[in-house]
Design an enzyme around this catalytic site. Sequence first.
Site, mmCIF file in Angstrom:
data_model
loop_
_atom_site.group_PDB
_atom_site.id
_atom_site.type_symbol
_atom_site.label_atom_id
_atom_site.label_comp_id
_atom_site.label_asym_id
_atom_site.label_seq_id
_atom_site.Cartn_x
_atom_site.Cartn_y
_atom_site.Cartn_z
ATOM 1 N N ARG B 197 1.252 13.812 5.318
ATOM 2 C CA ARG B 197 0.211 13.312 4.437
ATOM 3 C C ARG B 197 0.855 12.599 3.244
ATOM 4 O O ARG B 197 2.035 12.799 2.936
ATOM 5 C CB ARG B 197 -0.685 14.454 3.963
ATOM 6 C CG ARG B 197 -0.052 15.408 2.963
ATOM 7 C CD ARG B 197 -1.087 16.418 2.448
ATOM 8 N NE ARG B 197 -1.705 17.110 3.533
ATOM 9 C CZ ARG B 197 -3.018 17.064 3.816
ATOM 10 N NH1 ARG B 197 -3.846 16.401 3.038
ATOM 11 N NH2 ARG B 197 -3.494 17.694 4.851
ATOM 12 N N GLY B 218 7.134 9.612 7.237
ATOM 13 C CA GLY B 218 7.084 10.273 5.934
ATOM 14 C C GLY B 218 5.799 9.970 5.176
ATOM 15 O O GLY B 218 4.986 9.119 5.568
ATOM 16 N N HIS B 219 5.649 10.621 4.059
ATOM 17 C CA HIS B 219 4.448 10.472 3.231
ATOM 18 C C HIS B 219 4.304 9.032 2.746
ATOM 19 O O HIS B 219 5.291 8.353 2.458
ATOM 20 C CB HIS B 219 4.503 11.424 2.041
ATOM 21 C CG HIS B 219 5.653 11.183 1.113
ATOM 22 N ND1 HIS B 219 5.589 10.330 0.053
ATOM 23 C CD2 HIS B 219 6.912 11.681 1.111
ATOM 24 C CE1 HIS B 219 6.732 10.316 -0.575
ATOM 25 N NE2 HIS B 219 7.570 11.125 0.051
ATOM 26 N N ASN B 220 3.070 8.591 2.704
ATOM 27 C CA ASN B 220 2.712 7.280 2.141
ATOM 28 C C ASN B 220 3.203 6.076 2.944
ATOM 29 O O ASN B 220 3.189 4.950 2.434
ATOM 30 C CB ASN B 220 3.222 7.146 0.693
ATOM 31 C CG ASN B 220 2.508 8.097 -0.248
ATOM 32 O OD1 ASN B 220 2.909 9.251 -0.368
ATOM 33 N ND2 ASN B 220 1.435 7.636 -0.874
ATOM 34 N N GLY B 238 6.956 6.122 2.004
ATOM 35 C CA GLY B 238 6.538 4.840 1.460
ATOM 36 C C GLY B 238 7.023 3.619 2.210
ATOM 37 O O GLY B 238 7.030 2.510 1.657
#
Lengths: 318, 318, 318
Positions: B197, B218-220, B238
């Site tokens: 998330r 990974g996140h984002n 990201g």
Amino acid sequence: MKASEIATLLAANFTGPDLEITSAAAIDAATPSEIAFAAKPAALAAPSQAGCLIVPANLPSEITRPPHQAWIPASDPRTAFAQVAAALHPPLLPAIGVHPSATVAPEAQIGEGSRIGPGCVVGAHVTIGRDCVLHSNVTLYPGVTLGDRVILHAGAVLGADGFGFVFRNGRYEKFPQIGRVEIGNDVEIGANSCIDRAALGVTRIGDGTKLDNMVHIGHNCQIGRHVVIAAQTGLSGGVTVGDYAVIGGQVGIGDKARIESGVVLGSGSGVLTSKIVRKGAEPLWGTPARPLREYLTQLAAFSKLPSILRRLEKLEKK
Amino acid sequence: MKASEIATLLAANFTGPDLEITSAAAIDAATPSEIAFAAKPAALAAPSQAGCLIVPANLPSEITRPPHQAWIPASDPRTAFAQVAAALHPPLLPAIGVHPSATVAPEAQIGEGSRIGPGCVVGAHVTIGRDCVLHSNVTLYPGVTLGDRVILHAGAVLGADGFGFVFRNGRYEKFPQIGRVEIGNDVEIGANSCIDRAALGVTRIGDGTKLDNMVHIGHNCQIGRHVVIAAQTGLSGGVTVGDYAVIGGQVGIGDKARIESGVVLGSGSGVLTSKIVRKGAEPLWGTPARPLREYLTQLAAFSKLPSILRRLEKLEKK
Amino acid sequence: MKASEIATLLAANFTGPDLEITSAAAIDAATPSEIAFAAKPAALAAPSQAGCLIVPANLPSEITRPPHQAWIPASDPRTAFAQVAAALHPPLLPAIGVHPSATVAPEAQIGEGSRIGPGCVVGAHVTIGRDCVLHSNVTLYPGVTLGDRVILHAGAVLGADGFGFVFRNGRYEKFPQIGRVEIGNDVEIGANSCIDRAALGVTRIGDGTKLDNMVHIGHNCQIGRHVVIAAQTGLSGGVTVGDYAVIGGQVGIGDKARIESGVVLGSGSGVLTSKIVRKGAEPLWGTPARPLREYLTQLAAFSKLPSILRRLEKLEKK
């Protein structure tokens, strides 16, 4: 077990006190109620508190047994120790049969003595041989076949769709993944590893092969017998691996590559698509994989690259 | 299906015997009751026992059909075969609805026709579109959103906390991971893959994108539409990936890097933090990623490094 | 929460309108009912719609607060924001106690306040401390020990057999994996990660250490306190990692290597068997791992290799 009983189990002699041994340990951590092993005479240099030691046969006479310790000589102390440790520490396995929290399709066949652990999912038309162990949360998609004495660690997934698509009208459409997975006898597969089903035909893993954790075996791979593959290695689709190959961790092998029998591939190596890797005199390493000594020489030269560049410029000025 | 029915399905002609076809197979393994395909005319050089073959349209006239075999010409035999194989072998999927061993939060919304397999866990406020398939033991953390026709293979985990901490007073404290995961339509995610998330905001995977096994997002991360990512590749936090990018296996992409639309990144490549990778005339390879031919030339020179060093020393002596 | 209540929580001042704040967001996406943070003064250059901002203390006087926005100054805005976001968004966790779909051995001990999520499997003689969270489908093999406040993400597997065999009579036999796994306090382990039990003795992860998704920790590893390991990294057997080490993603570490305290190892690095990696002035990178600047210089030279080869040939002709 008494030291004398352990000696009997190994069909070996023993000398020293016939102590009660309750568990197995490493030589530097063992206590008087524990057994350990010395792989080589040098391992006997430091004193050990172990109540019993498995020692190399034919020790030089200047190495002598301390009086508090039983010694059992063995031609291969490590293997003998493995046998004793297994007897002293029978593993805690899921019970024989199907755990109530597992989901087994009615059409699945499960051989005698096999253990299906909690949370496992066994799909339609799966065949499981005798004395297999499926630890927790293992998934066998429909049609997967296991031989006898197969061990699947927690979270392993066998028979998921291979990664195959056809690109049409600007989008990927699934190429049917309708083949099977066949696992031989005495195979062990690590936690969270994935073995994809074949697109057509069979993804096959031969007898006695051992896979570590998080290994990826793509669709249509043919892995031979008694192969060892360490953690996080990935094989793309259609890779062939010959018997007795040894593949390190985090290795990547491209589509349809062929690793011949007995090849030793170092950790982190890469094999390009369709390459054939032949057994040589030494292990192979690097990307593309080459003989270890060659690789190490190149690696050493790599670290001299900036100086090579400077020296070249100096020569050019002259 | 009769060969004639298969031809009708493909809106194509057929010539030869109108045999009963029960399954799909590879051209070299097919039997008289099976259909196979020849991607190119050359594939017809070796005889095949297949009862029916999908062959390239406009074959040269010297290539002739053997009398035992039905032929169906197609402009793209592979795609036509995929269509037939899907019709002959409807996949064995979890039943429509929620398997009794799955755990679904009362607040979750599940679209019509979707299948939640055994052992799946669907958290609070999850939204699942229509005709999705969650194979066994999939976990959707709270708040995850799936589009329509999404396929999640066994053991996939969507919505676990991103890997973000703040270091304070000699220890790491969790930086709240309170964002979401949104998966578009027609996405397929491989076994044991993980999509984290977002810390804040959304981790997003666009329509039609396909991920292989054990991929880490990974996140984002913002993954575009119709992207393909092969097994064991990892994207740090990201990362942005443009539409129609193709990323090989075991690739590593650093924080906040941007892979532009249509980029092809070879297996095992590495992209450093914050780098922008632009589409070029050829695939990119290596660490840092560079055009394939350049990479291969450099790789070839790498193996000559020890000799370069020797030759340089020789020149210097002169 | 009102902006004034947030200021009280942080023991800080606030200036501006005392708006109702319902959630936390990134500074460029925040709305008037949201709080965000500016890590540095420069982040205040672009206007933000956030109702409340945590800003760096001691801002230059020319940076002024817009009238629609509350400001809360903090010496470390990121950490302050983390605290507020955690208060605004308490995570949705499995309920305290054991989920009915989990399987817990009768001999397991579970501390007060701990949460065992759906589909988890907790083996015999497992000890779980206080306030731990096991998300879905986690497996703890028999004998695993967790400290307090440990978080295990979905699909994590702790205590599977290490990858150890003895080769005898042309086949691999299991070397007994009879050791344990001990996890300290405040450890977090990512989704689908695997921590193998020791062959003999203990695989240990120290207090405060954080592991990302799909990390592999081999048997007998000793990981120190407050270590960070990013996704898809693998540690072979018997690796030692000192306190406060930071290890990137997709790193591979060979058997019995030792990573000393405070070492920073870049993503994709490789450490050979038995190597000792010492803390230096800068992060280490590459295979074998070397100081970052050295690695980048060598990498740059690598891309000049073909030209080096040509220039060398030219000199040799002269």
